[in-house]
Design a protein around this motif. Structure first.
Motif: not given
Ligand SMILES: C[S@@+](CC[C@H](N)C(=O)[O-])C[C@H]1O[C@@H](n2cnc3c(N)ncnc32)[C@H](O)[C@@H]1O
Length: 199
Positions: A23-25, A27, A46-48, A57-58, A73-75, A78
Motif C-alpha cells: 500500500e503506497i501512501g 496514511g 508512507d513518508p509520515v 517514500p515509494l 488510495m488518493t496518494s 502526491h
Molecule cells: C491524501 S493522503 C491519503 C492517505 C490514505 N491513503 C487515505 O486514503 O486516507 C496521501 C498520502 O500520500 C503520502 N505520500 C506522499 N508522498 C509519498 C511518496 N513519495 N510515497 C508514498 N506515499 C507518499 C502522504 O504522506 C499522505 O499520507
C-alpha cells in the motif's frame, strides 16, 4: 477509515488473498488493517508513517520478494519524483502481471462549480473557487499526468469516474448529494478509479 465503497473497490480489484500487497501512501494504515483482516500480507508505506506503516517514500522502499499487487488510495497524486518512483515500483517492487489499484482525486476534472459546492460544505463560503481550483492544480498531479507516467511500465485501464469530494473533509452523508449533482450535470465527477497492470 476509507469510505465503504472505496474498500469494496479495492477488495474487488485485488487478486484473491493470500497475496503480497504494497500500500503506497497508507496514511494512518486503516485500509492496510482492513486488508490484513481479509487475509492479505500487506506492507504499508508512507513518508509520515507510524506504527505498522513504514516511514519511507515509494522511491526509497528497498526491494524484497516481489509484490503481487499494490494499492494507492488518493496518494499517487502526491508521490514525487513521480516518474522515478513509478519506475522503481514497476522494475524493482512488483512482479510482472501485478496489479496497481488506483483510487484518485482528479484535479483536471475539478471546476469552479465543484469547488464552490465543496467550499460551501466545508464552511469556506468566502474562498474564491477559481483560486481553489488553481491552487489544487498547482499542488497535486492530475489523473491524465499519472496515467501518462504509468503507461511507460503498465497497461492502464480506462478510468471510471465517480464522486470524490464527499470523502475530502466531509463525510458519507454528503455522498448522495454529490452523486445527484454529478448525475444532473451540475458538477463534474472528480473521483477516478483505474487499474494498471505491470507489463
Ligand atoms: C491524501 S493522503 C491519503 C492517505 C490514505 N491513503 C487515505 O486514503 O486516507 C496521501 C498520502 O500520500 C503520502 N505520500 C506522499 N508522498 C509519498 C511518496 N513519495 N510515497 C508514498 N506515499 C507518499 C502522504 O504522506 C499522505 O499520507
Amino acid at each position: 477509515m476509507p469510505a465503504p465503497d472505496a474498500i469494496a473497490y479495492v477488495r474487488a480489484a485485488l487478486p484473491p488473498a493470500p497475496a503480497r500487497v504494497l500500500e503506497i501512501g497508507a496514511g494512518d494504515g486503516a485500509l492496510a488493517q482492513v486488508l490484513r483482516g481479509a487475509g492479505y500480507d500487506v506492507t504499508a508505506i508512507d513518508p509520515v508513517g507510524e506504527g505498522d506503516v513504514l516511514p519511507v517514500p515509494l522511491l526509497e522502499l528497498a526491494p524484497s520478494e516481489p509484490f503481487d499487487a499494490a494499492v494507492a488510495m488518493t496518494s499517487l497524486h502526491h508521490v514525487e519524483p513521480l516518474e522515478a518512483s513509478l519506475c522503481h515500483l514497476a522494475e524493482r517492487l512488483l512482479r510482472p502481471g501485478a496489479r496497481l489499484v488506483v483510487d484518485e482525486y482528479d484535479v483536471a476534472a475539478l471546476d469552479e462549480r465543484a469547488a464552490r459546492w465543496w467550499l460551501d460544505k466545508v464552511g469556506k463560503q468566502d474562498e474564491d473557487p477559481a483560486h481553489f481550483v488553481a491552487h489544487m492544480r498547482d499542488h497535486i498531479a492530475s489523473v491524465p499526468r499519472l496515467r501518462e507516467a504509468l503507461a511507460v511500465h503498465f497497461d492502464v485501464s480506462e478510468p471510471v469516474p465517480g464522486a470524490y469530494l464527499y470523502r475530502h473533509k466531509l463525510g458519507l452523508e454528503h455522498r448522495a448529494e454529490e452523486e445527484r449533482l454529478i448525475a444532473a450535470g451540475e458538477i463534474p465527477a472528480t473521483g477516478s478509479r483505474f487499474i494498471a497492470i505491470r507489463r
